[in-house]
Design a protein around this motif. Structure first.
Motif, PDB file in Angstrom:
ATOM      1  N   ALA A 146       0.839  -1.202   0.000  1.00 15.68           N
ATOM      2  CA  ALA A 146       0.000   0.000   0.000  1.00 15.68           C
ATOM      3  C   ALA A 146       0.876   1.255   0.000  1.00 15.68           C
ATOM      4  CB  ALA A 146      -0.917  -0.005   1.226  1.00 15.68           C
ATOM      5  N   LEU A 147       1.901   1.253   0.836  1.00 17.91           N
ATOM      6  CA  LEU A 147       2.745   2.438   0.927  1.00 17.91           C
ATOM      7  C   LEU A 147       3.575   2.609  -0.350  1.00 17.91           C
ATOM      8  CD1 LEU A 147       3.257   4.702   2.958  1.00 17.91           C
ATOM      9  CD2 LEU A 147       5.293   3.461   3.678  1.00 17.91           C
ATOM     10  N   SER A 148       3.965   1.505  -0.979  1.00 18.81           N
ATOM     11  CA  SER A 148       4.683   1.596  -2.252  1.00 18.81           C
ATOM     12  C   SER A 148       3.805   2.282  -3.302  1.00 18.81           C
ATOM     13  CB  SER A 148       5.064   0.204  -2.768  1.00 18.81           C
ATOM     14  OG  SER A 148       5.831  -0.486  -1.824  1.00 18.81           O
ATOM     15  N   GLU A 149       2.532   1.908  -3.326  1.00 15.33           N
ATOM     16  CA  GLU A 149       1.603   2.530  -4.277  1.00 15.33           C
ATOM     17  C   GLU A 149       1.490   4.022  -4.005  1.00 15.33           C
ATOM     18  OE1 GLU A 149      -1.502  -0.897  -3.448  1.00 15.33           O
ATOM     19  OE2 GLU A 149      -2.248   0.386  -5.058  1.00 15.33           O
ATOM     20  N   ALA A 150       1.339   4.351  -2.723  1.00 15.29           N
ATOM     21  CA  ALA A 150       1.136   5.755  -2.350  1.00 15.29           C
ATOM     22  C   ALA A 150       2.395   6.584  -2.631  1.00 15.29           C
ATOM     23  CB  ALA A 150       0.737   5.851  -0.877  1.00 15.29           C
ATOM     24  N   CYS A 151       3.574   6.025  -2.336  1.00 16.66           N
ATOM     25  CA  CYS A 151       4.823   6.763  -2.566  1.00 16.66           C
ATOM     26  C   CYS A 151       5.080   6.940  -4.062  1.00 16.66           C
ATOM     27  CB  CYS A 151       6.001   6.048  -1.905  1.00 16.66           C
ATOM     28  SG  CYS A 151       6.040   6.275  -0.128  1.00 16.66           S
ATOM     29  N   ALA A 152       4.718   5.946  -4.851  1.00 16.28           N
ATOM     30  CA  ALA A 152       4.864   6.078  -6.303  1.00 16.28           C
ATOM     31  C   ALA A 152       3.971   7.215  -6.801  1.00 16.28           C
ATOM     32  CB  ALA A 152       4.499   4.765  -6.996  1.00 16.28           C
ATOM     33  N   TYR A 153       2.766   7.300  -6.258  1.00 16.59           N
ATOM     34  CA  TYR A 153       1.786   8.304  -6.671  1.00 16.59           C
ATOM     35  C   TYR A 153       2.255   9.716  -6.324  1.00 16.59           C
ATOM     36  CZ  TYR A 153      -2.939  10.382  -7.117  1.00 16.59           C
ATOM     37  OH  TYR A 153      -4.030  11.138  -7.471  1.00 16.59           O
ATOM     38  N   PHE A 154       2.823   9.873  -5.130  1.00  6.41           N
ATOM     39  CA  PHE A 154       3.233  11.207  -4.699  1.00  6.41           C
ATOM     40  C   PHE A 154       4.713  11.498  -4.965  1.00  6.41           C
ATOM     41  CE2 PHE A 154      -0.605  10.696  -1.986  1.00  6.41           C
ATOM     42  CZ  PHE A 154      -1.305  11.796  -2.447  1.00  6.41           C
ATOM     43  N   GLY A 155       5.459  10.523  -5.508  1.00  7.31           N
ATOM     44  CA  GLY A 155       6.858  10.755  -5.864  1.00  7.31           C
ATOM     45  C   GLY A 155       7.806  10.815  -4.676  1.00  7.31           C
ATOM     46  N   LEU A 156       7.748   9.793  -3.820  1.00  2.00           N
ATOM     47  CA  LEU A 156       8.655   9.698  -2.667  1.00  2.00           C
ATOM     48  C   LEU A 156       9.433   8.385  -2.760  1.00  2.00           C
ATOM     49  CD1 LEU A 156       6.044  10.571   0.086  1.00  2.00           C
ATOM     50  CD2 LEU A 156       8.115  11.918  -0.298  1.00  2.00           C
ATOM     51  N   ASP A 157      10.697   8.405  -2.298  1.00  2.00           N
ATOM     52  CA  ASP A 157      11.446   7.150  -2.197  1.00  2.00           C
ATOM     53  C   ASP A 157      10.976   6.390  -0.964  1.00  2.00           C
ATOM     54  OD1 ASP A 157      12.916   7.783  -4.409  1.00  2.00           O
ATOM     55  OD2 ASP A 157      14.567   8.683  -3.268  1.00  2.00           O
ATOM     56  N   LEU A 158      11.104   5.075  -1.017  1.00  2.00           N
ATOM     57  CA  LEU A 158      10.619   4.270   0.096  1.00  2.00           C
ATOM     58  C   LEU A 158      11.536   3.079   0.372  1.00  2.00           C
ATOM     59  CD1 LEU A 158       8.364   3.414   2.133  1.00  2.00           C
ATOM     60  CD2 LEU A 158       7.288   2.193   0.236  1.00  2.00           C
ATOM     61  N   ASN A 159      11.932   2.937   1.650  1.00  3.46           N
ATOM     62  CA  ASN A 159      12.628   1.731   2.111  1.00  3.46           C
ATOM     63  C   ASN A 159      11.670   0.907   2.959  1.00  3.46           C
ATOM     64  OD1 ASN A 159      15.478   1.773   1.263  1.00  3.46           O
ATOM     65  ND2 ASN A 159      15.492   3.739   2.330  1.00  3.46           N
ATOM     66  N   VAL A 160      11.439  -0.329   2.555  1.00  2.00           N
ATOM     67  CA  VAL A 160      10.541  -1.210   3.298  1.00  2.00           C
ATOM     68  C   VAL A 160      11.355  -2.311   3.972  1.00  2.00           C
ATOM     69  CG1 VAL A 160       8.584  -2.802   3.168  1.00  2.00           C
ATOM     70  CG2 VAL A 160       8.683  -0.847   1.614  1.00  2.00           C
ATOM     71  N   TYR A 161      11.311  -2.359   5.309  1.00  2.01           N
ATOM     72  CA  TYR A 161      11.927  -3.469   6.038  1.00  2.01           C
ATOM     73  C   TYR A 161      10.883  -4.574   6.163  1.00  2.01           C
ATOM     74  CZ  TYR A 161      15.980  -0.636   6.884  1.00  2.01           C
ATOM     75  OH  TYR A 161      17.110   0.106   6.689  1.00  2.01           O
ATOM     76  N   MET A 162      11.131  -5.657   5.454  1.00  2.00           N
ATOM     77  CA  MET A 162      10.154  -6.749   5.409  1.00  2.00           C
ATOM     78  C   MET A 162      10.647  -7.899   6.292  1.00  2.00           C
ATOM     79  SD  MET A 162       8.625  -8.526   1.986  1.00  2.00           S
ATOM     80  CE  MET A 162       7.149  -9.547   2.043  1.00  2.00           C
ATOM     81  N   VAL A 163       9.796  -8.312   7.215  1.00  3.95           N
ATOM     82  CA  VAL A 163      10.151  -9.423   8.116  1.00  3.95           C
ATOM     83  C   VAL A 163      10.709 -10.583   7.283  1.00  3.95           C
ATOM     84  CG1 VAL A 163       9.258 -11.058   9.829  1.00  3.95           C
ATOM     85  CG2 VAL A 163       8.365  -8.714   9.740  1.00  3.95           C
ATOM     86  N   LYS A 164      11.899 -11.052   7.663  1.00  2.00           N
ATOM     87  CA  LYS A 164      12.645 -11.979   6.789  1.00  2.00           C
ATOM     88  C   LYS A 164      11.831 -13.213   6.396  1.00  2.00           C
ATOM     89  CE  LYS A 164      17.192 -12.315   7.181  1.00  2.00           C
ATOM     90  NZ  LYS A 164      18.390 -12.623   7.976  1.00  2.00           N
ATOM     91  N   VAL A 165      11.078 -13.740   7.346  1.00  2.65           N
ATOM     92  CA  VAL A 165      10.328 -14.954   7.032  1.00  2.65           C
ATOM     93  C   VAL A 165       9.303 -14.686   5.915  1.00  2.65           C
ATOM     94  CG1 VAL A 165       8.983 -14.581   9.141  1.00  2.65           C
ATOM     95  CG2 VAL A 165       8.793 -16.744   7.973  1.00  2.65           C
ATOM     96  N   SER A 166       8.691 -13.511   5.900  1.00  6.59           N
ATOM     97  CA  SER A 166       7.755 -13.162   4.819  1.00  6.59           C
ATOM     98  C   SER A 166       8.503 -12.893   3.516  1.00  6.59           C
ATOM     99  CB  SER A 166       6.961 -11.891   5.149  1.00  6.59           C
ATOM    100  OG  SER A 166       6.249 -12.032   6.316  1.00  6.59           O
TER     101      SER A 166
END
Ligand SMILES: *Cc1c(COP(=O)(O)O)cnc(C)c1O
Length: 456
Positions: A146-166
Protein backbone atom coordinates in the motif's frame (compact mmCIF):
# COMPACT_ATOMS: atom_id res chain seq x y z
CA UNK A 1 -40.91 -5.60 0.79
CA UNK A 2 -38.19 -4.60 -1.60
CA UNK A 3 -35.27 -7.00 -1.53
CA UNK A 4 -31.99 -5.49 -0.37
CA UNK A 5 -29.49 -5.73 -3.25
CA UNK A 6 -26.39 -7.87 -2.97
CA UNK A 7 -24.08 -4.89 -3.26
CA UNK A 8 -24.85 -1.54 -1.74
CA UNK A 9 -22.74 0.97 -3.66
CA UNK A 10 -22.42 4.60 -2.73
CA UNK A 11 -21.79 7.17 -5.43
CA UNK A 12 -18.41 8.86 -5.74
CA UNK A 13 -19.89 12.01 -4.15
CA UNK A 14 -20.67 9.98 -1.05
CA UNK A 15 -17.03 9.20 -0.26
CA UNK A 16 -16.57 10.99 3.08
CA UNK A 17 -14.78 14.33 2.73
CA UNK A 18 -13.77 14.33 6.42
CA UNK A 19 -12.24 11.72 8.67
CA UNK A 20 -13.89 11.16 12.03
CA UNK A 21 -11.74 11.23 15.17
CA UNK A 22 -13.39 8.86 17.64
CA UNK A 23 -11.22 10.19 20.48
CA UNK A 24 -13.28 13.39 20.47
CA UNK A 25 -16.27 11.41 21.74
CA UNK A 26 -14.43 9.25 24.26
CA UNK A 27 -14.90 10.29 27.87
CA UNK A 28 -11.82 8.34 28.91
CA UNK A 29 -9.21 9.34 26.35
CA UNK A 30 -6.49 6.88 25.42
CA UNK A 31 -3.50 7.28 27.73
CA UNK A 32 -0.81 9.58 26.30
CA UNK A 33 2.32 8.12 24.73
CA UNK A 34 5.34 8.52 26.98
CA UNK A 35 8.87 9.57 26.17
CA UNK A 36 10.88 6.59 27.43
CA UNK A 37 13.73 8.88 28.53
CA UNK A 38 11.63 11.20 30.72
CA UNK A 39 8.51 9.05 31.31
CA UNK A 40 6.52 12.22 30.61
CA UNK A 41 3.79 12.49 27.94
CA UNK A 42 5.51 12.94 24.64
CA UNK A 43 5.43 16.43 23.12
CA UNK A 44 5.01 17.51 19.54
CA UNK A 45 8.67 18.62 19.40
CA UNK A 46 9.79 15.22 20.62
CA UNK A 47 7.95 13.19 18.01
CA UNK A 48 8.44 15.39 14.94
CA UNK A 49 11.89 13.86 14.29
CA UNK A 50 10.08 10.53 13.85
CA UNK A 51 6.71 11.44 12.31
CA UNK A 52 6.05 14.27 9.87
CA UNK A 53 4.41 17.27 11.45
CA UNK A 54 0.81 17.03 10.27
CA UNK A 55 0.69 13.37 11.28
CA UNK A 56 2.35 14.07 14.64
CA UNK A 57 -0.41 16.64 15.29
CA UNK A 58 -3.11 14.15 14.34
CA UNK A 59 -1.47 11.62 16.65
CA UNK A 60 -1.73 13.93 19.65
CA UNK A 61 -5.16 15.42 18.85
CA UNK A 62 -7.82 13.95 21.13
CA UNK A 63 -10.33 16.72 20.51
CA UNK A 64 -10.89 17.66 16.87
CA UNK A 65 -13.92 15.62 15.87
CA UNK A 66 -13.80 16.04 12.08
CA UNK A 67 -10.67 16.43 9.98
CA UNK A 68 -10.92 17.59 6.34
CA UNK A 69 -9.48 15.09 3.87
CA UNK A 70 -7.15 17.03 1.55
CA UNK A 71 -8.22 17.10 -2.10
CA UNK A 72 -5.12 15.21 -3.36
CA UNK A 73 -5.99 12.36 -1.02
CA UNK A 74 -9.62 12.43 -2.18
CA UNK A 75 -8.35 12.15 -5.77
CA UNK A 76 -6.58 8.91 -4.99
CA UNK A 77 -9.45 7.62 -2.82
CA UNK A 78 -11.70 8.09 -5.86
CA UNK A 79 -9.62 5.55 -7.80
CA UNK A 80 -10.78 2.68 -5.60
CA UNK A 81 -13.44 4.04 -3.25
CA UNK A 82 -16.23 3.89 -2.22
CA UNK A 83 -15.84 0.21 -1.40
CA UNK A 84 -18.99 -1.91 -1.52
CA UNK A 85 -21.05 -3.10 1.42
CA UNK A 86 -22.14 -6.59 0.45
CA UNK A 87 -25.00 -8.70 1.76
CA UNK A 88 -23.72 -12.26 2.13
CA UNK A 89 -26.95 -13.93 1.00
CA UNK A 90 -25.22 -17.15 -0.01
CA UNK A 91 -23.36 -17.45 3.26
CA UNK A 92 -26.61 -16.88 5.18
CA UNK A 93 -28.26 -19.64 3.18
CA UNK A 94 -25.36 -22.06 3.65
CA UNK A 95 -25.46 -21.46 7.42
CA UNK A 96 -29.26 -21.68 7.54
CA UNK A 97 -29.35 -18.60 9.75
CA UNK A 98 -32.12 -16.03 10.06
CA UNK A 99 -29.38 -13.42 10.63
CA UNK A 100 -28.63 -10.84 7.96
CA UNK A 101 -24.91 -10.79 7.26
CA UNK A 102 -23.19 -7.81 5.65
CA UNK A 103 -19.53 -7.23 4.98
CA UNK A 104 -17.59 -4.15 4.00
CA UNK A 105 -15.08 -5.21 1.38
CA UNK A 106 -11.71 -3.41 1.35
CA UNK A 107 -9.84 -5.81 -0.95
CA UNK A 108 -10.52 -3.97 -4.22
CA UNK A 109 -7.11 -2.38 -4.69
CA UNK A 110 -3.64 -3.70 -5.48
CA UNK A 111 -2.49 -3.76 -1.85
CA UNK A 112 -5.33 -6.22 -1.34
CA UNK A 113 -6.33 -4.55 1.90
CA UNK A 114 -7.64 -1.49 3.73
CA UNK A 115 -4.04 -0.34 4.34
CA UNK A 116 -4.09 1.95 1.31
CA UNK A 117 -6.55 4.29 3.09
CA UNK A 118 -3.84 5.38 5.53
CA UNK A 119 -0.82 4.91 3.22
CA UNK A 120 -2.15 7.60 0.88
CA UNK A 121 -2.66 10.02 3.76
CA UNK A 122 0.76 9.40 5.25
CA UNK A 123 2.59 9.75 1.92
CA UNK A 124 0.63 12.92 1.11
CA UNK A 125 1.55 14.73 4.34
CA UNK A 126 5.19 13.68 3.95
CA UNK A 127 5.26 15.14 0.43
CA UNK A 128 3.54 18.31 1.64
CA UNK A 129 6.29 18.79 4.20
CA UNK A 130 8.94 18.50 1.49
CA UNK A 131 10.35 15.18 2.63
CA UNK A 132 12.20 13.04 0.11
CA UNK A 133 11.76 9.55 1.48
CA UNK A 134 9.93 7.32 3.94
CA UNK A 135 10.77 4.12 5.77
CA UNK A 136 8.45 1.48 7.09
CA UNK A 137 8.17 -2.16 8.06
CA UNK A 138 5.92 -4.80 6.60
CA UNK A 139 5.01 -8.24 7.86
CA UNK A 140 2.63 -10.00 5.54
CA UNK A 141 3.30 -7.34 2.91
CA UNK A 142 -0.03 -5.52 2.54
CA UNK A 143 1.17 -2.38 4.28
CA UNK A 144 4.43 -2.30 2.34
CA UNK A 145 2.50 -2.70 -0.90
CA UNK A 146 0.00 0.00 0.00
CA UNK A 147 2.74 2.44 0.93
CA UNK A 148 4.68 1.60 -2.25
CA UNK A 149 1.60 2.53 -4.28
CA UNK A 150 1.14 5.75 -2.35
CA UNK A 151 4.82 6.76 -2.57
CA UNK A 152 4.86 6.08 -6.30
CA UNK A 153 1.79 8.30 -6.67
CA UNK A 154 3.23 11.21 -4.70
CA UNK A 155 6.86 10.76 -5.86
CA UNK A 156 8.65 9.70 -2.67
CA UNK A 157 11.45 7.15 -2.20
CA UNK A 158 10.62 4.27 0.10
CA UNK A 159 12.63 1.73 2.11
CA UNK A 160 10.54 -1.21 3.30
CA UNK A 161 11.93 -3.47 6.04
CA UNK A 162 10.15 -6.75 5.41
CA UNK A 163 10.15 -9.42 8.12
CA UNK A 164 12.64 -11.98 6.79
CA UNK A 165 10.33 -14.95 7.03
CA UNK A 166 7.76 -13.16 4.82
CA UNK A 167 10.47 -11.89 2.49
CA UNK A 168 11.44 -15.49 1.82
CA UNK A 169 7.91 -16.93 1.75
CA UNK A 170 6.32 -14.23 -0.40
CA UNK A 171 8.66 -13.31 -3.24
CA UNK A 172 5.77 -11.98 -5.34
CA UNK A 173 4.76 -9.54 -2.63
CA UNK A 174 8.29 -8.21 -2.75
CA UNK A 175 8.07 -8.00 -6.55
CA UNK A 176 4.86 -5.95 -6.38
CA UNK A 177 6.51 -3.45 -4.04
CA UNK A 178 9.56 -3.28 -6.30
CA UNK A 179 7.26 -2.68 -9.29
CA UNK A 180 6.03 0.45 -7.54
CA UNK A 181 9.66 1.47 -6.99
CA UNK A 182 10.21 0.54 -3.35
CA UNK A 183 13.53 -0.71 -1.98
CA UNK A 184 12.68 -3.89 -0.04
CA UNK A 185 15.12 -5.10 2.65
CA UNK A 186 14.85 -8.37 4.60
CA UNK A 187 14.77 -7.64 8.34
CA UNK A 188 16.85 -8.10 10.44
CA UNK A 189 19.42 -6.58 8.10
CA UNK A 190 22.92 -5.19 8.38
CA UNK A 191 21.74 -1.74 7.22
CA UNK A 192 21.00 -0.65 10.82
CA UNK A 193 22.74 -0.94 14.19
CA UNK A 194 19.72 -2.69 15.70
CA UNK A 195 19.70 -5.20 12.84
CA UNK A 196 23.43 -5.80 13.20
CA UNK A 197 23.02 -6.39 16.92
CA UNK A 198 20.18 -8.86 16.43
CA UNK A 199 22.09 -10.73 13.71
CA UNK A 200 25.21 -10.87 15.86
CA UNK A 201 23.17 -12.56 18.60
CA UNK A 202 21.54 -14.98 16.14
CA UNK A 203 22.53 -15.00 12.46
CA UNK A 204 19.51 -17.19 11.66
CA UNK A 205 16.97 -14.81 13.20
CA UNK A 206 13.86 -14.77 10.95
CA UNK A 207 12.63 -11.43 12.15
CA UNK A 208 9.44 -10.01 13.64
CA UNK A 209 7.29 -6.92 13.15
CA UNK A 210 8.73 -5.33 16.28
CA UNK A 211 12.27 -5.79 14.99
CA UNK A 212 11.44 -4.45 11.51
CA UNK A 213 9.87 -1.37 13.13
CA UNK A 214 13.09 -0.74 15.09
CA UNK A 215 15.12 -0.90 11.90
CA UNK A 216 12.78 1.37 9.96
CA UNK A 217 12.73 3.96 12.77
CA UNK A 218 16.52 3.92 13.06
CA UNK A 219 16.89 4.35 9.31
CA UNK A 220 14.45 7.30 9.33
CA UNK A 221 16.07 9.20 12.18
CA UNK A 222 19.56 8.73 10.73
CA UNK A 223 18.62 9.82 7.16
CA UNK A 224 18.06 13.36 5.86
CA UNK A 225 14.55 14.44 4.90
CA UNK A 226 13.17 11.08 5.85
CA UNK A 227 10.44 9.98 8.24
CA UNK A 228 9.08 6.71 9.52
CA UNK A 229 5.47 5.70 8.90
CA UNK A 230 3.47 2.91 10.54
CA UNK A 231 0.42 1.19 9.06
CA UNK A 232 -1.55 0.35 12.19
CA UNK A 233 -1.81 0.83 15.98
CA UNK A 234 -1.36 4.62 15.92
CA UNK A 235 -4.33 6.90 16.50
CA UNK A 236 -3.62 8.78 13.23
CA UNK A 237 -4.07 5.49 11.34
CA UNK A 238 -7.42 4.83 12.99
CA UNK A 239 -8.42 8.37 12.01
CA UNK A 240 -7.65 7.69 8.33
CA UNK A 241 -9.39 4.33 8.45
CA UNK A 242 -12.61 5.97 9.64
CA UNK A 243 -13.55 6.25 5.94
CA UNK A 244 -14.44 2.54 6.15
CA UNK A 245 -16.97 3.06 8.91
CA UNK A 246 -18.37 6.32 7.55
CA UNK A 247 -19.07 4.72 4.17
CA UNK A 248 -20.63 1.72 5.90
CA UNK A 249 -22.87 4.00 7.93
CA UNK A 250 -23.98 5.85 4.78
CA UNK A 251 -24.71 2.57 2.99
CA UNK A 252 -26.76 1.27 5.93
CA UNK A 253 -28.67 4.54 6.00
CA UNK A 254 -29.52 4.06 2.32
CA UNK A 255 -31.14 0.69 2.98
CA UNK A 256 -32.60 1.60 6.36
CA UNK A 257 -30.53 -0.91 8.33
CA UNK A 258 -28.29 -0.73 11.40
CA UNK A 259 -25.93 -3.44 12.67
CA UNK A 260 -26.70 -5.25 15.93
CA UNK A 261 -23.30 -6.92 15.94
CA UNK A 262 -20.04 -5.71 14.37
CA UNK A 263 -17.05 -8.03 14.02
CA UNK A 264 -13.58 -7.09 12.85
CA UNK A 265 -10.21 -8.80 12.91
CA UNK A 266 -7.69 -7.10 15.16
CA UNK A 267 -3.96 -6.99 14.59
CA UNK A 268 -2.96 -3.48 15.60
CA UNK A 269 -6.60 -2.42 15.46
CA UNK A 270 -6.75 -0.08 12.47
CA UNK A 271 -9.43 -1.70 10.32
CA UNK A 272 -11.56 -2.47 13.35
CA UNK A 273 -11.13 1.03 14.73
CA UNK A 274 -12.05 2.47 11.34
CA UNK A 275 -15.03 0.21 10.73
CA UNK A 276 -16.60 0.77 14.13
CA UNK A 277 -15.84 4.51 14.41
CA UNK A 278 -19.36 5.93 13.78
CA UNK A 279 -21.06 2.99 15.48
CA UNK A 280 -18.85 3.28 18.54
CA UNK A 281 -19.70 6.99 18.56
CA UNK A 282 -23.40 6.03 18.67
CA UNK A 283 -22.61 3.68 21.56
CA UNK A 284 -20.59 6.28 23.46
CA UNK A 285 -23.28 8.92 23.00
CA UNK A 286 -26.11 6.54 23.91
CA UNK A 287 -27.76 6.65 20.48
CA UNK A 288 -27.43 2.92 19.81
CA UNK A 289 -25.89 -0.10 21.45
CA UNK A 290 -24.39 -2.51 18.91
CA UNK A 291 -22.17 -5.31 20.19
CA UNK A 292 -18.63 -4.83 18.94
CA UNK A 293 -16.33 -7.83 18.72
CA UNK A 294 -12.59 -7.92 18.03
CA UNK A 295 -11.42 -11.24 16.57
CA UNK A 296 -7.77 -12.05 17.17
CA UNK A 297 -5.63 -15.16 16.66
CA UNK A 298 -5.32 -17.51 19.66
CA UNK A 299 -1.59 -17.56 18.90
CA UNK A 300 -1.25 -13.78 19.44
CA UNK A 301 -4.00 -12.91 21.92
CA UNK A 302 -3.19 -9.34 22.97
CA UNK A 303 -6.75 -8.32 24.00
CA UNK A 304 -7.96 -11.61 25.45
CA UNK A 305 -4.80 -12.52 27.36
CA UNK A 306 -2.55 -9.46 27.27
CA UNK A 307 -1.90 -6.87 29.98
CA UNK A 308 -3.12 -3.27 29.81
CA UNK A 309 0.21 -1.58 30.36
CA UNK A 310 2.76 0.84 28.97
CA UNK A 311 4.99 -0.89 26.48
CA UNK A 312 7.27 -0.15 23.57
CA UNK A 313 5.81 -0.37 20.08
CA UNK A 314 8.95 -2.14 18.82
CA UNK A 315 11.42 -4.81 19.90
CA UNK A 316 14.40 -2.45 19.88
CA UNK A 317 12.66 -0.21 22.46
CA UNK A 318 13.36 3.00 20.60
CA UNK A 319 9.77 4.11 19.93
CA UNK A 320 7.68 6.07 22.44
CA UNK A 321 5.81 3.92 24.94
CA UNK A 322 2.08 3.45 24.48
CA UNK A 323 -0.46 2.22 27.01
CA UNK A 324 -2.17 -0.69 25.34
CA UNK A 325 -3.19 -4.30 25.69
CA UNK A 326 0.11 -6.00 25.03
CA UNK A 327 1.82 -9.35 25.16
CA UNK A 328 5.12 -7.57 25.75
CA UNK A 329 7.31 -6.15 23.00
CA UNK A 330 9.57 -9.20 23.24
CA UNK A 331 6.71 -11.62 22.64
CA UNK A 332 7.27 -13.68 19.49
CA UNK A 333 4.10 -15.32 18.23
CA UNK A 334 4.34 -18.78 16.74
CA UNK A 335 4.45 -18.96 12.97
CA UNK A 336 0.72 -18.57 12.37
CA UNK A 337 -0.42 -17.66 8.90
CA UNK A 338 -2.19 -14.38 9.54
CA UNK A 339 0.91 -12.20 9.28
CA UNK A 340 -1.06 -8.96 9.71
CA UNK A 341 -2.30 -10.09 13.12
CA UNK A 342 1.07 -11.00 14.61
CA UNK A 343 1.68 -7.80 16.54
CA UNK A 344 2.31 -7.78 20.29
CA UNK A 345 0.17 -4.74 21.09
CA UNK A 346 -3.17 -3.13 20.26
CA UNK A 347 -4.27 0.39 19.34
CA UNK A 348 -4.37 2.59 22.49
CA UNK A 349 -7.83 3.82 21.42
CA UNK A 350 -9.26 0.31 21.16
CA UNK A 351 -7.40 -0.75 24.29
CA UNK A 352 -9.09 2.01 26.29
CA UNK A 353 -12.53 1.20 24.83
CA UNK A 354 -12.04 -2.49 25.59
CA UNK A 355 -10.91 -1.72 29.12
CA UNK A 356 -13.99 0.45 29.59
CA UNK A 357 -16.24 -2.42 28.49
CA UNK A 358 -17.39 -0.99 25.15
CA UNK A 359 -15.94 -3.89 23.17
CA UNK A 360 -15.66 -7.66 23.41
CA UNK A 361 -12.81 -9.80 22.12
CA UNK A 362 -12.52 -13.40 21.00
CA UNK A 363 -9.42 -15.48 20.21
CA UNK A 364 -9.69 -17.95 17.33
CA UNK A 365 -7.55 -20.92 16.35
CA UNK A 366 -6.29 -20.84 12.82
CA UNK A 367 -7.67 -24.14 11.46
CA UNK A 368 -11.19 -23.04 12.41
CA UNK A 369 -10.46 -19.67 10.79
CA UNK A 370 -9.40 -21.31 7.52
CA UNK A 371 -12.45 -23.55 7.62
CA UNK A 372 -14.58 -20.39 7.68
CA UNK A 373 -12.41 -18.82 4.96
CA UNK A 374 -12.96 -21.73 2.58
CA UNK A 375 -16.69 -21.80 3.25
CA UNK A 376 -16.91 -18.07 2.65
CA UNK A 377 -14.85 -18.29 -0.55
CA UNK A 378 -17.18 -20.93 -1.96
CA UNK A 379 -20.32 -18.99 -1.04
CA UNK A 380 -19.28 -15.45 -1.95
CA UNK A 381 -16.49 -16.12 -4.49
CA UNK A 382 -13.97 -13.88 -2.78
CA UNK A 383 -10.73 -15.46 -1.56
CA UNK A 384 -10.26 -13.80 1.85
CA UNK A 385 -6.97 -12.88 3.49
CA UNK A 386 -6.23 -15.09 6.52
CA UNK A 387 -6.46 -11.95 8.68
CA UNK A 388 -9.93 -11.12 7.33
CA UNK A 389 -11.02 -14.71 7.84
CA UNK A 390 -10.86 -14.13 11.60
CA UNK A 391 -13.72 -11.66 11.18
CA UNK A 392 -15.58 -14.13 8.96
CA UNK A 393 -15.26 -16.81 11.62
CA UNK A 394 -16.46 -14.41 14.30
CA UNK A 395 -19.48 -13.44 12.18
CA UNK A 396 -20.27 -17.09 11.39
CA UNK A 397 -20.25 -17.92 15.12
CA UNK A 398 -22.72 -15.12 15.80
CA UNK A 399 -24.91 -16.15 12.85
CA UNK A 400 -25.04 -19.71 14.20
CA UNK A 401 -26.13 -18.39 17.60
CA UNK A 402 -28.96 -16.60 15.78
CA UNK A 403 -29.90 -19.90 14.16
CA UNK A 404 -30.27 -21.45 17.61
CA UNK A 405 -32.21 -18.57 19.10
CA UNK A 406 -34.22 -17.81 15.95
CA UNK A 407 -33.25 -14.13 16.10
CA UNK A 408 -32.82 -12.28 12.78
CA UNK A 409 -29.98 -10.03 13.91
CA UNK A 410 -28.04 -7.81 11.54
CA UNK A 411 -24.37 -8.74 11.57
CA UNK A 412 -21.66 -6.61 9.97
CA UNK A 413 -18.08 -7.68 9.52
CA UNK A 414 -15.01 -6.14 7.93
CA UNK A 415 -13.57 -8.11 5.01
CA UNK A 416 -10.23 -6.37 5.05
CA UNK A 417 -8.57 -8.00 2.08
CA UNK A 418 -7.77 -10.78 -0.33
CA UNK A 419 -5.52 -13.78 0.22
CA UNK A 420 -3.81 -14.33 -3.15
CA UNK A 421 -0.36 -14.13 -1.57
CA UNK A 422 -1.34 -16.52 1.20
CA UNK A 423 -1.70 -19.69 -0.82
CA UNK A 424 1.04 -21.47 1.19
CA UNK A 425 -1.27 -21.06 4.16
CA UNK A 426 -4.32 -22.28 2.26
CA UNK A 427 -2.36 -25.28 0.95
CA UNK A 428 -1.20 -26.10 4.46
CA UNK A 429 -4.82 -26.04 5.63
CA UNK A 430 -6.15 -28.03 2.67
CA UNK A 431 -3.48 -30.70 3.15
CA UNK A 432 -4.27 -31.02 6.84
CA UNK A 433 -0.82 -29.76 7.85
CA UNK A 434 -1.93 -26.72 9.84
CA UNK A 435 -1.30 -26.57 13.60
CA UNK A 436 -3.11 -24.57 16.25
CA UNK A 437 -0.36 -23.34 18.48
CA UNK A 438 -1.63 -21.50 21.54
CA UNK A 439 0.93 -20.01 23.95
CA UNK A 440 0.83 -21.29 27.53
CA UNK A 441 0.52 -18.89 30.48
CA UNK A 442 4.18 -19.61 31.18
CA UNK A 443 5.09 -18.54 27.62
CA UNK A 444 3.24 -15.26 28.13
CA UNK A 445 4.85 -14.63 31.52
CA UNK A 446 8.30 -14.58 29.93
CA UNK A 447 7.44 -11.51 27.84
CA UNK A 448 5.27 -9.90 30.56
CA UNK A 449 8.23 -10.00 32.94
CA UNK A 450 10.07 -7.69 30.54
CA UNK A 451 7.42 -4.97 30.41
CA UNK A 452 9.02 -1.61 31.17
CA UNK A 453 9.20 -0.76 34.90
CA UNK A 454 7.09 2.40 34.39
CA UNK A 455 4.07 0.16 35.07
CA UNK A 456 4.94 -0.62 38.71
C1 LIG B 1 -2.81 -5.48 8.21
C2 LIG B 1 -4.05 -6.24 7.99
C3 LIG B 1 -4.92 -6.54 9.03
C4 LIG B 1 -4.65 -6.20 10.47
O1 LIG B 1 -4.31 -4.90 10.76
P1 LIG B 1 -5.25 -3.94 11.61
O2 LIG B 1 -4.44 -2.73 11.82
O3 LIG B 1 -5.60 -4.65 12.87
O4 LIG B 1 -6.44 -3.69 10.78
C5 LIG B 1 -6.09 -7.19 8.74
N1 LIG B 1 -6.38 -7.58 7.50
C6 LIG B 1 -5.56 -7.32 6.45
C7 LIG B 1 -5.95 -7.79 5.09
C8 LIG B 1 -4.38 -6.63 6.67
O5 LIG B 1 -3.56 -6.38 5.64
Amino acid sequence: MKKIPHKIFLSEEQIPSKWYNLRADMKNKPAPMLNPATLQPITLEEITPVFCEALAKQELDNDTRWVDIPESIMDMYRIYRPSPLIRAYNLEKALGTPAKIYFKYEGNNTSGSHKLNSAIAQAYYAKEQGLKSLTTETGAGQWGTALSEACAYFGLDLNVYMVKVSYEQKPYRKAVMQTFGANVIASPSNTTQIGQKILAADPNERGSLGCAISEAVEKAVTSDNCRYVLGSVLSQVLLHQSVIGLETEAAFNMIGEYPDIIVGCAGGGSNLGGLIAPFMRDKLTGKANPRIIAAEPASCPSLTRGKYAYDFCDTGMITPMAKMYTLGCEFKPSANHAGGLRYHGMSPILSQLYDDGFMEAIALEQTSVFEAAVMFAKCETILPAPESAHAIKGAVQEALKCKESGEAKTILFGLTGTGYFDMTAYTSYLEGQMNDYVPTDADLEVAFSKLPPVNV
